[in-house]
Scaffold this motif. Structure first.
Motif, PDB file in Angstrom:
ATOM      1  N   UNK A 256       5.635   9.362  38.849  1.00 31.27           N
ATOM      2  CA  UNK A 256       4.326   9.129  38.243  1.00 31.27           C
ATOM      3  C   UNK A 256       3.241   9.324  39.301  1.00 31.27           C
ATOM      4  N   UNK A 257       2.005   9.435  38.854  1.00 35.23           N
ATOM      5  CA  UNK A 257       0.906   9.635  39.798  1.00 35.23           C
ATOM      6  C   UNK A 257       0.788   8.455  40.752  1.00 35.23           C
ATOM      7  N   UNK A 258       0.906   7.228  40.224  1.00 36.43           N
ATOM      8  CA  UNK A 258       0.810   6.048  41.090  1.00 36.43           C
ATOM      9  C   UNK A 258       1.927   6.037  42.123  1.00 36.43           C
ATOM     10  N   UNK A 259       3.135   6.381  41.681  1.00 39.71           N
ATOM     11  CA  UNK A 259       4.258   6.419  42.619  1.00 39.71           C
ATOM     12  C   UNK A 259       4.060   7.514  43.659  1.00 39.71           C
ATOM     13  N   UNK A 260       3.549   8.658  43.239  1.00 46.66           N
ATOM     14  CA  UNK A 260       3.312   9.757  44.173  1.00 46.66           C
ATOM     15  C   UNK A 260       2.280   9.371  45.225  1.00 46.66           C
ATOM     16  N   UNK A 261       1.221   8.706  44.805  1.00 48.55           N
ATOM     17  CA  UNK A 261       0.200   8.284  45.767  1.00 48.55           C
ATOM     18  C   UNK A 261       0.741   7.236  46.729  1.00 48.55           C
ATOM     19  N   UNK A 262       1.566   6.328  46.215  1.00 44.15           N
ATOM     20  CA  UNK A 262       2.157   5.316  47.099  1.00 44.15           C
ATOM     21  C   UNK A 262       3.097   5.965  48.113  1.00 44.15           C
ATOM     22  N   UNK A 263       3.934   6.885  47.656  1.00 41.98           N
ATOM     23  CA  UNK A 263       4.850   7.563  48.568  1.00 41.98           C
ATOM     24  C   UNK A 263       4.096   8.396  49.593  1.00 41.98           C
ATOM     25  N   UNK A 371      -5.139  12.823  49.052  1.00 38.92           N
ATOM     26  CA  UNK A 371      -5.802  13.963  48.426  1.00 38.92           C
ATOM     27  C   UNK A 371      -4.806  15.079  48.129  1.00 38.92           C
ATOM     28  N   UNK A 372      -3.928  15.372  49.085  1.00 37.09           N
ATOM     29  CA  UNK A 372      -2.939  16.431  48.873  1.00 37.09           C
ATOM     30  C   UNK A 372      -1.974  16.063  47.755  1.00 37.09           C
ATOM     31  N   UNK A 373      -1.531  14.812  47.737  1.00 34.55           N
ATOM     32  CA  UNK A 373      -0.605  14.378  46.689  1.00 34.55           C
ATOM     33  C   UNK A 373      -1.265  14.434  45.323  1.00 34.55           C
ATOM     34  N   UNK A 374      -2.512  14.009  45.253  1.00 32.37           N
ATOM     35  CA  UNK A 374      -3.213  14.027  43.967  1.00 32.37           C
ATOM     36  C   UNK A 374      -3.408  15.460  43.478  1.00 32.37           C
ATOM     37  N   UNK A 375      -3.817  16.347  44.375  1.00 38.62           N
ATOM     38  CA  UNK A 375      -3.998  17.741  43.992  1.00 38.62           C
ATOM     39  C   UNK A 375      -2.682  18.364  43.553  1.00 38.62           C
ATOM     40  N   UNK A 376      -1.633  18.126  44.335  1.00 39.35           N
ATOM     41  CA  UNK A 376      -0.332  18.714  43.994  1.00 39.35           C
ATOM     42  C   UNK A 376       0.171  18.175  42.657  1.00 39.35           C
ATOM     43  N   UNK A 377      -0.027  16.880  42.433  1.00 36.82           N
ATOM     44  CA  UNK A 377       0.432  16.288  41.170  1.00 36.82           C
ATOM     45  C   UNK A 377      -0.325  16.879  39.989  1.00 36.82           C
ATOM     46  N   UNK A 378      -1.644  16.983  40.106  1.00 37.63           N
ATOM     47  CA  UNK A 378      -2.447  17.537  39.013  1.00 37.63           C
ATOM     48  C   UNK A 378      -2.121  19.013  38.796  1.00 37.63           C
ATOM     49  N   UNK A 379      -1.902  19.750  39.909  1.00 34.45           N
ATOM     50  CA  UNK A 379      -1.524  21.160  39.770  1.00 34.45           C
ATOM     51  C   UNK A 379      -0.178  21.288  39.062  1.00 34.45           C
ATOM     52  N   UNK A 380       0.778  20.420  39.418  1.00 36.45           N
ATOM     53  CA  UNK A 380       2.091  20.472  38.783  1.00 36.45           C
ATOM     54  C   UNK A 380       1.994  20.110  37.307  1.00 36.45           C
ATOM     55  N   UNK A 447       6.361  17.631  46.837  1.00 32.30           N
ATOM     56  CA  UNK A 447       7.404  17.086  47.691  1.00 32.30           C
ATOM     57  C   UNK A 447       6.972  17.001  49.136  1.00 32.30           C
ATOM     58  N   UNK A 448       6.247  18.023  49.612  1.00 32.47           N
ATOM     59  CA  UNK A 448       5.730  17.992  50.979  1.00 32.47           C
ATOM     60  C   UNK A 448       4.733  16.849  51.158  1.00 32.47           C
ATOM     61  N   UNK A 449       3.882  16.619  50.160  1.00 31.60           N
ATOM     62  CA  UNK A 449       2.854  15.593  50.273  1.00 31.60           C
ATOM     63  C   UNK A 449       3.434  14.191  50.287  1.00 31.60           C
ATOM     64  N   UNK A 450       4.504  13.963  49.533  1.00 31.01           N
ATOM     65  CA  UNK A 450       5.075  12.612  49.442  1.00 31.01           C
ATOM     66  C   UNK A 450       6.264  12.430  50.367  1.00 31.01           C
TER      67      UNK A 450
END
Length: 465
Positions: A256-263, A371-380, A447-450
């Motif tokens: 999830x987005x929250x999990x991705x940002x935490x990681x 920022x990278x994780x959020x962008x990558x998540x939204x792009x995915x 994956x790189x971001x998290x």
């Protein structure tokens, strides 16, 4: 690790030339393993980690005994001394004996000889060596974190190059299929024009379509060659091209987005590297402060000396000072204490400020990771949503092309209708290839971001050189 068959194939291609054997094919797992084992940057990073681990053993060696020796022959004046020698850092020599003072010095030279063997043993350092060892360990951890960051970057480049090969092959496949269809339509138009059933303009249009798709096919072939070359370069092989096998693994579950940002805040490799830098700087500040603490060590020396300067009422030594035959020894416990050193205090103050700089750097890296994780998540997420529509578009384009083909063969449709249907299908297939590449690239970047790899690995392990 990389399978023996793939390694053997690469060796054979390098030995006899790329034209003698087909382009080697690797799975993504094999490409990643080969890249991590053969990329020059990875090898250099591993050697740097190994060197840092060796450096960490240097402070601990201070607990081992130190043995020093010196042998000297000196020729010079001997005012107020029966034996002269030079002070050396490896020898502990107590001052023993001397001749009576004289009202004025003499420039007459006399021989002196000296030989000594000293053993020093650290007894207690009040934590100075431990602080230096902790600093060396922290610096080794920094080197390890930097190597892990480099590994993530190289893995990302390998995954993107691998996905690029798959996308280029899919583009070429779509182009070849389109070429087969337009060639068949050209043949039908040619037969119809000869029989008078179709106007010559339809044959002309069909031939133009064949020429256009043929150009696209050449470009697609060139793109596939370039993608294979990029994959070969990304894994660090001398083979000119490496092909990508179809993916045969279950796609990792997207957090999830929250999990991705935490990681991203916890496991992003650049955040980890910044945290290791903070720990190293803290240890540096602590180690500098420990330099002001006392030091206790044992000293034992066995020495022989002789001086040729004459002493009233005393016989000259055997050899007239050319042989160190006067033996002495000592054993001592020595406590030294640097009570005040402004230079050390200034260095500790500067190190403390650098520690604050490193802490600020962690916050910077965490924000960048977010920022990278959020962008990558939204792009995915966007790429996955688009992909579903692209599949639907391809199915609709296939149905449209089939209907146009049936109408054309039945004489109810024109070549213009069929060409439009072919163009819609071709564009839909190309858009699907690009959409699938976008999903794969976005997933790799997330994956790189998290700080997670495709196969669940976390860090490199340094091997000795």
């Amino acid at each position: 690790m990389l399978g023996a068959s793939v390694a053997a194939l690469l060796f054979m291609v390098q030995s006899v030339g790329a034209e003698a054997l087909p382009t080697p094919v690797m799975s993504l797992r094999q490409a990643l393993d080969y890249g991590l084992a053969h990329q020059p940057e990875i090898r250099r990073a591993l050697l740097q980690v190994a060197a840092a681990r060796k450096d960490a053993a240097v402070p601990r060696a201070a607990w081992l005994p130190q043995l020093g020796a010196s042998a000297q022959v000196l020729y010079g004046t001997a005012n107020n001394s029966t034996a002269s020698y030079l002070n050396t850092p490896d020898i502990d020599v107590p001052r023993i004996g001397g001749r009576a003072g004289v009202p004025s010095g003499s420039f007459a030279p006399y021989p002196s000889t000296f030989a000594a063997l000293t053993l020093d043993q650290q007894v207690f350092d009040f934590g100075r060596i431990a602080a230096q060892a902790a600093l060396a360990d922290a610096l080794a951890d920094v080197s390890q974190a930097n190597a892990d960051t480099l590994r993530f970057d190289i893995q990302l480049s390998i995954e993107e190059a691998y996905d690029g090969v798959l996308a280029a092959r899919q583009v070429l496949q779509a182009t070849n299929e389109a070429l087969k269809r337009v060639a068949a339509h050209r043949d039908l138009a040619q037969a119809g024009a000869r029989s008078g059933m179709r106007p010559p303009i339809e044959l002309t249009r069909a031939e133009a379509d064949v020429a256009r798709i043929e150009v696209q096919r050449i470009r697609a072939e060139s793109g596939l060659v370039s993608a294979r070359a990029a994959l070969a370069a990304s894994i660090g092989t001398d083979v000119l091209e490496v092909d990508a096998a179809p993916l045969a693994y279950d796609e990792p579950k997207t957090p999830t987005l929250d999990a991705a940002l935490r990681l991203a805040q916890e496991r992003n490799p650049q955040v980890i590297a910044a945290l290791s830098q903070v720990r190293a700087q803290k240890q540096a500040t602590r180690a500098i402060g420990k330099e002001l603490l006392p030091n206790l060590f044992l000293s034992a020396t066995l020495s022989g000396r002789a001086g040729g300067a004459p002493i009233t009422g005393v016989d000259a030594p055997y050899g007239d000072g050319w042989l160190p035959d006067v033996v002495n020894w000592h054993a001592a416990a020595v406590l030294t204490w640097n009570l005040f050193d402004a230079t050390v205090l200034a260095r500790r103050s500067a190190a403390s400020v650098r520690e604050q700089v490193a802490l600020a750097g962690v916050e910077v890296q965490r924000r960048q990771a977010l920022l990278l994780a959020q962008r990558a998540y939204l792009d995915l997420d966007a790429a996955q949503n688009v992909l579903a529509g692209l599949h639907t578009a391809v199915e609709a384009a296939h149905a449209n092309q089939t209907q146009a083909d049936v109408r054309f063969r039945a004489g109810l449709g024109t070549i213009i209708e069929l060409t439009d249907a072919e163009a819609v299908l071709e564009n839909a297939q190309l858009d699907l290839a690009i959409g699938q590449f976008s999903v794969a690239r976005a997933r790799a970047r997330l994956g790189r971001a998290i700080g997670e790899t495709l196969f669940g690995e976390t860090s490199l392990k340094a091997k000795g050189p």
